[in-house]
Write a protein that holds these residues in place. Structure first.
Motif, PDB file in Angstrom:
ATOM      1  N   ILE A 491       0.815  -1.215   0.000  1.00  0.00           N
ATOM      2  CA  ILE A 491       0.000   0.000   0.000  1.00  0.00           C
ATOM      3  C   ILE A 491       0.850   1.267   0.000  1.00  0.00           C
ATOM      4  N   LEU A 492       1.852   1.344   0.913  1.00  0.00           N
ATOM      5  CA  LEU A 492       2.611   2.590   1.036  1.00  0.00           C
ATOM      6  C   LEU A 492       3.305   3.015  -0.259  1.00  0.00           C
ATOM      7  N   PRO A 493       3.880   2.112  -1.052  1.00  0.00           N
ATOM      8  CA  PRO A 493       4.515   2.572  -2.301  1.00  0.00           C
ATOM      9  C   PRO A 493       3.545   3.250  -3.267  1.00  0.00           C
ATOM     10  N   THR A 494       2.232   2.994  -3.134  1.00  0.00           N
ATOM     11  CA  THR A 494       1.275   3.629  -4.055  1.00  0.00           C
ATOM     12  C   THR A 494       0.983   5.082  -3.684  1.00  0.00           C
ATOM     13  N   LYS A 499      -6.441  -0.708   1.534  1.00  0.00           N
ATOM     14  CA  LYS A 499      -7.172  -1.526   2.498  1.00  0.00           C
ATOM     15  C   LYS A 499      -6.497  -2.893   2.625  1.00  0.00           C
ATOM     16  N   ILE A 500      -6.430  -3.341   3.882  1.00  0.00           N
ATOM     17  CA  ILE A 500      -5.884  -4.664   4.191  1.00  0.00           C
ATOM     18  C   ILE A 500      -6.999  -5.488   4.826  1.00  0.00           C
ATOM     19  N   THR A 501      -7.215  -6.696   4.295  1.00  0.00           N
ATOM     20  CA  THR A 501      -8.275  -7.582   4.797  1.00  0.00           C
ATOM     21  C   THR A 501      -7.659  -8.889   5.276  1.00  0.00           C
ATOM     22  N   SER A 518      -4.880  -3.943  -1.233  1.00  0.00           N
ATOM     23  CA  SER A 518      -5.240  -3.274  -2.492  1.00  0.00           C
ATOM     24  C   SER A 518      -4.078  -2.460  -3.028  1.00  0.00           C
ATOM     25  N   GLY A 519      -2.852  -2.882  -2.692  1.00  0.00           N
ATOM     26  CA  GLY A 519      -1.668  -2.123  -3.079  1.00  0.00           C
ATOM     27  C   GLY A 519      -1.225  -2.374  -4.495  1.00  0.00           C
ATOM     28  N   ILE A 567       0.935 -17.428  -2.888  1.00  0.00           N
ATOM     29  CA  ILE A 567       0.854 -15.991  -3.151  1.00  0.00           C
ATOM     30  C   ILE A 567       0.394 -15.803  -4.588  1.00  0.00           C
ATOM     31  N   ARG A 568      -0.495 -14.827  -4.806  1.00  0.00           N
ATOM     32  CA  ARG A 568      -0.904 -14.501  -6.166  1.00  0.00           C
ATOM     33  C   ARG A 568      -1.235 -13.015  -6.275  1.00  0.00           C
ATOM     34  N   ARG A 569      -1.147 -12.503  -7.482  1.00  0.00           N
ATOM     35  CA  ARG A 569      -1.571 -11.124  -7.772  1.00  0.00           C
ATOM     36  C   ARG A 569      -3.082 -11.113  -7.984  1.00  0.00           C
ATOM     37  N   ARG A 570      -3.743 -10.132  -7.427  1.00  0.00           N
ATOM     38  CA  ARG A 570      -5.190 -10.019  -7.583  1.00  0.00           C
ATOM     39  C   ARG A 570      -5.528  -9.261  -8.867  1.00  0.00           C
ATOM     40  N   LYS A 571      -6.571  -9.723  -9.550  1.00  0.00           N
ATOM     41  CA  LYS A 571      -6.973  -9.064 -10.787  1.00  0.00           C
ATOM     42  C   LYS A 571      -7.388  -7.617 -10.545  1.00  0.00           C
ATOM     43  N   GLU A 572      -8.043  -7.368  -9.395  1.00  0.00           N
ATOM     44  CA  GLU A 572      -8.493  -6.011  -9.089  1.00  0.00           C
ATOM     45  C   GLU A 572      -7.384  -5.149  -8.501  1.00  0.00           C
ATOM     46  N   GLY A 573      -6.177  -5.690  -8.389  1.00  0.00           N
ATOM     47  CA  GLY A 573      -5.049  -4.941  -7.860  1.00  0.00           C
ATOM     48  C   GLY A 573      -4.685  -5.422  -6.464  1.00  0.00           C
TER      49      GLY A 573
END
Length: 588
Positions: A491-494, A499-501, A518-519, A567-573
């Motif tokens: 998140i911080l680099p953005t 949000k963290i869930t 959501s980073g 670990i995976r990348r989320r499509k929504e970011g």
């Protein structure tokens, strides 16, 4: 030293004395003893020969089944077939027809390579079915094939490798067939099953071998995996009577029955059993010549020598036999003391030396176990200690920042959170590697509370865990590093609010922990390193962070398969980290 020499002399005297006595008084019984002994040898040798012959035919059939297995494997890894199966399902009718035609032709091509193959067909996980070259006018062919009673029973029981015999539906197939199956796995998506390949093999492919073998015997029977008879040359039905009374044997052995000796061998992993009954009449005919031979060759006195010698030696070597049995029954994970037989000779020395050897081995095993336990505990403490130092630096920097701003109440609150964190993360000397989910979530909340002061309005969190799961055990310091990684590297680099869930739930007998953010999402090179089991190292302010790799290694070390981290990348970011852990309560 003198005692051992005395024992050696005693044993030698006993042997010489025994030989002198039985040579003097046992000559009268030599012929009878020789005959009985030789008859037994002849029978045992004949049974051994029959076992070898049966093993040879079983080996031949196993080779045939291995050939079928290798053939099936060559089919399922066929590149053309795999490409057709990997195609997307959203295809037009024309494309589906072409796909079906390619698969059917490929199956038909492989069928033509083996004369024992009657037909082949496959069923996909999505319900699709394909046959080896069946025309469009026979669309209901596979439906009827899958409705055959023997095939339905075979399909329901995953433990069976071959089905019961049945008559195929092809007009050119008039002899019975058996069905062999093998699962098809995706070459693109590891662990995904695409379907199952079924191969119908002519039963005569095996029976031809049995007919040649059965010509030499009166009683031969080959049974299937469900006890059905595949082949029999059992005139008097003696094998069938035995199986009906006792059931199938399901192992390799030779046993005595009321009709003779029954020899049984399993045919590889097919579940088939080959039985051969060697009747007493057959064995008698094979050993009858012994009677005439010993009646002429041996005199009564020689029989006496053999009987007396046999009995005497048996008595003398009984302690050695007993020691051998104790040594054979020794289990190296729990070696008990042996019972010493006091004979006053070399045999007693053997008992004493073996007893001493067991004691030394047991002590060595205990010392080795203690050493390995201490070594593993030390390695685990070192691994766990790698997680937290960089986190403490960040917290202390935050405390310094708040102190400079003279916000005393907030300093008290953040220091309390730090104290709880230190208690939970640096408590390495007590040998505790697990904590409750409730405590781990409390540690995570303390961390987030501290970071809210350091990065105000930069993130929000949502933690979801049923109350019924909070008492279960979980790896110590496992969720907090994942949340920290999501914040610092996601998140911080953005430079925008994220949000963290954190979600914890029980599924299929496992504890599933999901940490999403959501980073910016994990970089491809770091994701590749994780999948290749390399360490994911983040460098910040001159320090290296290896928390994710550390947690993955701890999961594998403590629990093994099937527990893991993904670990995976989320499509929504953003990034999603999943941990699969066992369901453990206190005391387990």
């Amino acid at each position: 030293m003198e005692r051992k020499e005395l024992r050696k002399g005693g044993l030698k005297w006993k042997i010489l004395k025994s030989i002198t006595i039985f040579i003097a008084v046992s000559m009268a019984f030599s012929a009878l003893a020789g005959y009985l002994y030789f008859v037994r040898i002849v029978r045992e040798q004949k049974i051994s020969d029959e076992e070898v012959k049966q093993q040879q035919i079983v080996n031949q059939m196993q080779f045939m089944t291995e050939d079928i297995d290798n053939f099936a494997k060559s089919v399922i890894i066929d590149e053309t077939l795999q490409m057709a199966l990997e195609e997307e399902e959203q295809l037009s009718e024309f494309e589906l027809s072409r796909k079906k035609d390619r698969i059917s032709k490929r199956l038909a091509f492989y069928n033509s390579l083996k004369t024992y193959v009657a037909s082949s067909f496959l069923e996909l996980e999505n319900g699709g079915r394909y046959g080896s070259g069946f025309g469009a006018s026979e669309e209901d062919y596979l439906e009827r094939k899958f409705g055959i009673r023997e095939f339905v029973e075979f399909k329901k029981d995953d433990s069976l490798q071959y089905s019961k015999p049945y008559i195929g539906l092809e007009s050119r197939v008039t002899s019975p067939v058996v069905c062999y199956r093998v699962k098809i796995w995706s070459q693109e998506d590891f662990g995904k099953q695409q379907g199952t390949l079924y191969i119908e093999v002519y039963l005569n492919y095996f029976i031809d071998q049995m007919e040649v073998y059965g010509q030499e015997y009166e009683n031969v029977c080959l049974t299937g995996s469900s006890g059905e008879v595949l082949f029999q040359n059992d005139k008097d039905k003696k094998i069938q009577e035995y199986i009906k009374k006792q059931g199938t044997i399901k192992e390799n052995l030779s046993l005595r029955t009321e009709n003779g000796y029954l020899i049984c061998h399993a045919v590889g992993y097919t579940g088939w059993e080959l039985y051969t009954l060697i009747t007493d009449g057959y064995l008698w005919r094979q050993s009858y010549f012994v009677l005439n031979f010993f009646a002429i060759s041996f005199v009564l006195s020689l029989g006496l020598v053999l009987v007396f010698t046999s009995r005497t030696l048996e008595k003398r070597i009984k302690p050695i036999t007993y020691l051998s049995q104790q040594m054979g029954n020794t289990q190296y994970d729990s070696m008990d003391s042996v019972e010493i037989v006091h004979t006053g000779d070399e045999i007693q020395t053997l008992y004493e030396c073996y007893q001493a050897m067991i004691g030394e081995i047991q002590r060595g095993i205990e010392e080795r176990i203690t050493y390995e336990k201490q070594k593993k505990e030390m390695e685990f403490d070192i691994m766990l200690s790698q997680v937290n130092p960089h986190y403490l630096y960040n917290v202390l920097n935050t405390v310094v920042y708040l102190a400079a701003a003279e916000k005393n109440k907030r300093i008290v609150k953040i220091v309390n959170a730090l104290i709880y964190t230190l208690q939970e993360t640096l408590n390495l000397g007590e040998g505790r590697v697990e904590t409750t989910i409730e405590k781990e979530l409390e540690l995570t909340k303390c961390y987030l509370q501290i970071q809210e002061y350091r990065y105000p309005d930069m993130f929000e969190t949502e933690i979801s865990c049923p109350e019924s799961l909070k008492g279960y055990r979980i790896l110590k310091t496992s969720i907090q590093p994942l949340v920290e990684n999501a914040l610092l590297h996601g998140i911080l680099p953005t430079e925008s609010k994220g949000k963290i869930t954190v979600t914890i739930e029980e599924a299929e007998g496992n504890i599933i922990v999901m940490v999403r953010d959501s980073g910016q999402g994990i970089a491809d090179d770091r994701l590749l390193k994780f999948r290749n089991r390399e360490q994911i190292v983040y460098e910040k302010n001159g320090r290296k962070h290896i928390g994710i790799s550390n947690i993955r290694d701890r999961i594998e070390y403590l629990y093994g398969e099937p527990y893991e981290m993904k670990i995976r990348r989320r499509k929504e970011g953003g990034t999603e980290v999943m941990m699969r852990l066992p369901v453990l309560q206190d005391g387990e």
